[in-house]
Motif scaffolding. Sequence first.
Motif, PDB file in Angstrom:
ATOM      1  N   ILE A  95       2.286   7.187   0.483  1.00 40.63           N
ATOM      2  CA  ILE A  95       1.393   6.385   1.347  1.00 40.63           C
ATOM      3  C   ILE A  95      -0.051   6.568   0.900  1.00 40.63           C
ATOM      4  N   ASP A 107       3.058   0.357   4.168  1.00 41.19           N
ATOM      5  CA  ASP A 107       1.980  -0.199   3.347  1.00 41.19           C
ATOM      6  C   ASP A 107       0.920  -0.863   4.225  1.00 41.19           C
ATOM      7  N   ARG A 117       3.955   1.397  -3.656  1.00 37.68           N
ATOM      8  CA  ARG A 117       4.773   0.437  -2.893  1.00 37.68           C
ATOM      9  C   ARG A 117       6.258   0.656  -3.213  1.00 37.68           C
ATOM     10  N   PHE A 173      -2.896   3.875   3.910  1.00 37.63           N
ATOM     11  CA  PHE A 173      -2.214   3.454   2.686  1.00 37.63           C
ATOM     12  C   PHE A 173      -3.245   3.272   1.567  1.00 37.63           C
ATOM     13  N   ILE A 232       8.648   2.838   1.399  1.00 40.65           N
ATOM     14  CA  ILE A 232       7.356   2.523   2.002  1.00 40.65           C
ATOM     15  C   ILE A 232       7.382   1.115   2.576  1.00 40.65           C
ATOM     16  N   LEU A 233       7.906   0.165   1.787  1.00 45.41           N
ATOM     17  CA  LEU A 233       7.923  -1.234   2.219  1.00 45.41           C
ATOM     18  C   LEU A 233       8.902  -1.440   3.372  1.00 45.41           C
ATOM     19  N   GLY A 237      -0.858   4.900  -2.312  1.00 45.19           N
ATOM     20  CA  GLY A 237      -0.655   3.448  -2.362  1.00 45.19           C
ATOM     21  C   GLY A 237       0.534   3.017  -3.184  1.00 45.19           C
TER      22      GLY A 237
END
Length: 615
Positions: free
Chosen positions: A443, A458, A448, A463, A452-453, A446
């Motif tokens: 997180i 995100d 992805r 993030f 996380i998604l 950053g």
Amino acid sequence: MSRPLEILNEVFGYPAFRGQQGEIVEHVADGGDCLVLMPTGGGKSLCYQIPSLVRRERGFGTGIVVSPLIALMQDQVAALTEVGVRAAYLNSTLSSAEAMAIERALRDGDLDLLYVAPERLMTPRFQELLERSRIGLFAIDEAHCVSQWGHDFRPEYIQLSVLHERFPNVPRIALTATADAITRDEIIHRLALEDARVFVSSFDRPNIRYRIAEKDNARTQLLDFIRAEHTRADGTTDAGVVYCLSRRKVEETAEWLKEKGVRALPYHAGMEFEVRQKHQEMFQREEGVVMCATIAFGMGIDKPDVRFVAHLDLPKSVEGYYQETGRAGRDGLPSNAWMAYGLGDVVQQRKMIDESEADDAHKRVQTGKLDALLGLCETATCRRVRLLAYFGETSQPCGNCDNCIEPPPTWDATREAQMALSCVFRAQRASGFHFGAGHLIDILRGNRSEKILQRGHDKLTTFGIGAALGEPEWRAAFRQLVAFGYLTVDHEGFGSLVLTEASKPVLRGEQKVTMRRYVKPTRTRQSSGRTSERADPTIGMGPRERARWERLRMWRTETAKSDGVPAYVIFHDATLAEIARLGPASIDALRGVPGIGARKLDRFGYELLHVVAAD
């Protein structure tokens, strides 16, 4: 000369007591009780062996040594027998006929010292045997085992207060190398030593160099360390111990080291007794063996020339760490205590405490002890100062730990700490779950990833705000936040991290956070100052003296094989090195060498002169 000093000189071959030894010996020999806190290798055994001999001469009877350690019993009895002391042990390795013969010798007054396990000591049969015998003193070794707050609690030790009740006129000496203030108080209470004198020696072992490395492929780091510091010019390896938390890891590490050319053996409680015994004997009697072990190995091992102790997993407490590292360098020569440490170790130890069956009071004590160890691992100042302070001792920076030799860089990490703590809070609030360091770092950086998604992380305000730091830097930061008490481990969340009350002032900007800056681990480089060279007892010898040294070592090896004992029981390296340097030509010249008492002089004197004369 006092009788204790005469015995030290005549029997053990040393000219003077060290530190508080003389005062302790005189006190116990005169019938006083005491508690002795003295570091491993500090000479604790003489503090009860010599009073036993003195009191035996005065007609009081045999010294009884209570020890939980079969290896220690066997080692010490072998060494005492070599110097003419009538010593024996009673433990599970003896046949019933052998045990009965030793019991008869005790009853008949034919023993100077008898070593016995606490389980046997507490049986009604043995108590009756003691009452029919003349007893000079009781020595309770490894006395920290009596404490429920200690790192090595043994329930049978609690019953040892019966010695004071049934034998009120027999002096008692309790000894340990590892006891903080809580443990000391419990030893005194449990063993009814309220009126006893307490002797506390310095816990410092200046010959040991403490190093704690950032974990990054720990096995490879260990191998680099062994090759750089503990591999001699001829390719052989120094004797060492590698501690691992699990039996599986012990076996895998030993096998891996063997594949890399290190003579390594495994040792853990799950192995067959005969195999364990064989490996232990090889470690004690042969050179260049590295023992990979759980903490089931090591207590009571008197081997003086262990040059390093390494930890691939975090111990449970400072006491455990101190005791285990103290098995290195008992001969006083330079030695290493090396440990690889990472965030996973912290999470694992926290979970072990939370999932244990101990009550809340014990869990609080265990957590406090772990926190103290984490503080030692994360300190940017002298490790020895921190270590000794745990035992109530003040000291100055030592110049012989990794932080003194290469002071670690520190930085004001308040902003990054707020990022991390805020990320923990926001991820939990968004999902209703706590998360581990790996997910939180994704997180902050950053990333992805699919997880996380899927969770919509995100979209969190945290993030990507930490993209300036790499994953290793963030792992080091999270590890330190746990060590500092701003985060804790949720044992029900598979190592997930949870905010503590202590995190609130940091989040509000009321408290500054300083961290050790992450430094990428580098391979340990070989240097001319490697430990195996600094610990070489032949330093400064010329060719003639070195040739004597090699002949003396060969003679010692053959003599030890003939006697069925480890080589160091015959003579320590320091004694052989002194003989090699002096080149004595007479018995009188040998008489002054430290480590050669009257019995060894009578038995080995002319053999040593013959070896020396072969120049």
